[in-house]
Design a protein around this motif. Structure first.
Motif, PDB file in Angstrom:
ATOM      1  N   LEU A  37      99.583  49.669  70.426  1.00 42.44           N
ATOM      2  CA  LEU A  37     100.132  48.568  69.630  1.00 42.44           C
ATOM      3  C   LEU A  37      99.224  47.337  69.697  1.00 42.44           C
ATOM      4  O   LEU A  37      99.042  46.633  68.699  1.00 42.44           O
ATOM      5  CB  LEU A  37     101.531  48.206  70.127  1.00 42.44           C
ATOM      6  N   VAL A  42      99.388  45.583  65.880  1.00 38.79           N
ATOM      7  CA  VAL A  42     100.826  45.593  65.601  1.00 38.79           C
ATOM      8  C   VAL A  42     101.557  44.632  66.544  1.00 38.79           C
ATOM      9  O   VAL A  42     102.464  43.901  66.123  1.00 38.79           O
ATOM     10  CB  VAL A  42     101.397  47.017  65.744  1.00 38.79           C
ATOM     11  N   LEU A  43     101.159  44.619  67.801  1.00 35.62           N
ATOM     12  CA  LEU A  43     101.834  43.784  68.782  1.00 35.62           C
ATOM     13  C   LEU A  43     101.706  42.303  68.432  1.00 35.62           C
ATOM     14  O   LEU A  43     102.690  41.550  68.478  1.00 35.62           O
ATOM     15  CB  LEU A  43     101.268  44.051  70.175  1.00 35.62           C
TER      16      LEU A  43
END
Length: 356
Positions: free
Chosen positions: A277, A282-283
């Protein structure tokens, strides 16, 4: 209450604790700018690692015969070795060098718990023969906190720091939640409520490094009696808050026992999920959302990671591709025969770490 029902309670508790581990790690690097998430994180870290150590102690035996020794190798040493190589290999692939933990001769990130768990199990037969094992363990931890020779090295600092909770769990036993009286539950509710409120009222300059158990008093700027008293207060607070939370969780079957039974796989794989992630962006994208949406998304992603890692297929693949081959290799060398590896890793506890 039957042993089966009692184990279901413990498994439900383990499931909630491992979720808190994943959620805590997911939000950890992004709590400075979000008061709500920071407060939630502080509340989680005030008790979740001590309680993991306590539950580990509840499920441990104060014996170390051949059978127990083989179990330690299969359930702790082998996962530690396999995933240490795996995570360091990922670091080498992504960054061109091994992690900072290798330079410190320390287990990779969250794998410190396996190293500490191994040490706790090896020390338990000795401490079980002492008159006041928990008190002695607290004393050793307080003395070691003045030393600069522990820290991350082989997870010594954390091993000593959380060892009292492990011993306390062993002393209390898994039947603790079967004999809980109603008045204990009535006390638990206000304790948890006060702890949550206190987490939101803490000043922004609160030094949360105290929760990690890996920093000496000198590094925390309190290498004096005040620092020792602070540690004692922290032990008491973590114990009271943690036991209150566990008592509340044990009162109901949350339907999470199967996740608790496979929590070892969540522990082993959630680090890789967070690395993916992070590397894919994405994180970071999650924490650019509206604050309310960020919190909900973080909860949902954490729940998804837990569900996937605790799924039977994840267990089967982990066993078949990683743990069973290494188990066959090492156990064969240790006892000179050809044992058939067990179908699954029946851990004495689940695991989870706590640090950035």
């Amino acid at each position: 209450m039957s042993s089966q029902s009692r184990n279901l309670r413990i498994d439900n508790i383990k499931a909630v604790l491992i979720f808190l581990v994943v959620f805590g790690h997911l939000i950890e690097l992004h709590i400075t700018g979000d008061h709500f998430l920071r407060s939630v994180w502080i509340f989680i870290y005030s008790f979740h690692m001590p309680m993991f150590a306590l539950v580990s102690g509840m499920l441990s035996k104060a014996s170390l015969d051949d059978k127990q020794s083989n179990q330690l190798v299969k359930n702790i040493v082998i996962p530690l070795f396999v995933f240490e190589v795996l995570y360091e290999g990922i670091e080498l692939l992504l960054k061109g060098s091994l992690s900072v933990y290798s330079g410190l001769f320390a287990p990779y990130w969250m794998l410190w718990y396996l190293m500490s768990l191994l040490c706790w199990r090896l020390m338990l037969p000795v401490f079980a023969r002492l008159q006041f094992p928990v008190v002695i363990a607290v004393g050793l931890s307080l003395l070691a906190s003045y030393s600069e020779s522990t820290g991350y090295f082989l997870s010594i600092a954390r091993t000593l720091s959380f060892f009292p909770f492990f011993l306390l769990g062993w002393k209390l036993g898994p039947a603790l939640f079967d004999r809980t009286k109603k008045r204990v539950l009535l006390i638990s509710l206000p304790v948890v409520a006060v702890a949550i409120i206190a987490s939101f009222l803490l000043k922004s300059d609160f030094d949360y490094r105290w929760f990690y158990g890996s920093y000496s008093l000198n590094r925390l700027g309190m290498a004096n009696m005040t620092g020792t008293l602070y540690q004692i207060a922290q032990y008491l607070a973590s114990g009271v808050i943690g036991l209150a939370c566990l008592h509340l969780l044990s009162r109901k079957n949350w339907g999470l026992a199967t996740i608790g039974q496979r929590s070892i796989y969540v522990f082993l794989w959630h680090g890789l999920a967070l690395i993916v992630l992070q590397e894919t962006g994405v994180l970071n994208a999650i924490f650019t959302l509206d604050k309310a949406l960020t919190s909900l998304t973080a909860l949902a992603v954490s729940a998804l990671i837990v569900w996937l890692a605790a799924h039977p297929w994840c267990e089967a693949l982990t066993q078949k591709l990683l743990l069973k081959p290494m188990s066959w290799l090492l156990i064969k060398q240790l006892n000179g025969n050809h044992p058939t590896p067990s179908k699954e890793v029946k851990t004495e506890t689940t695991v989870a770490p706590a640090e950035p």
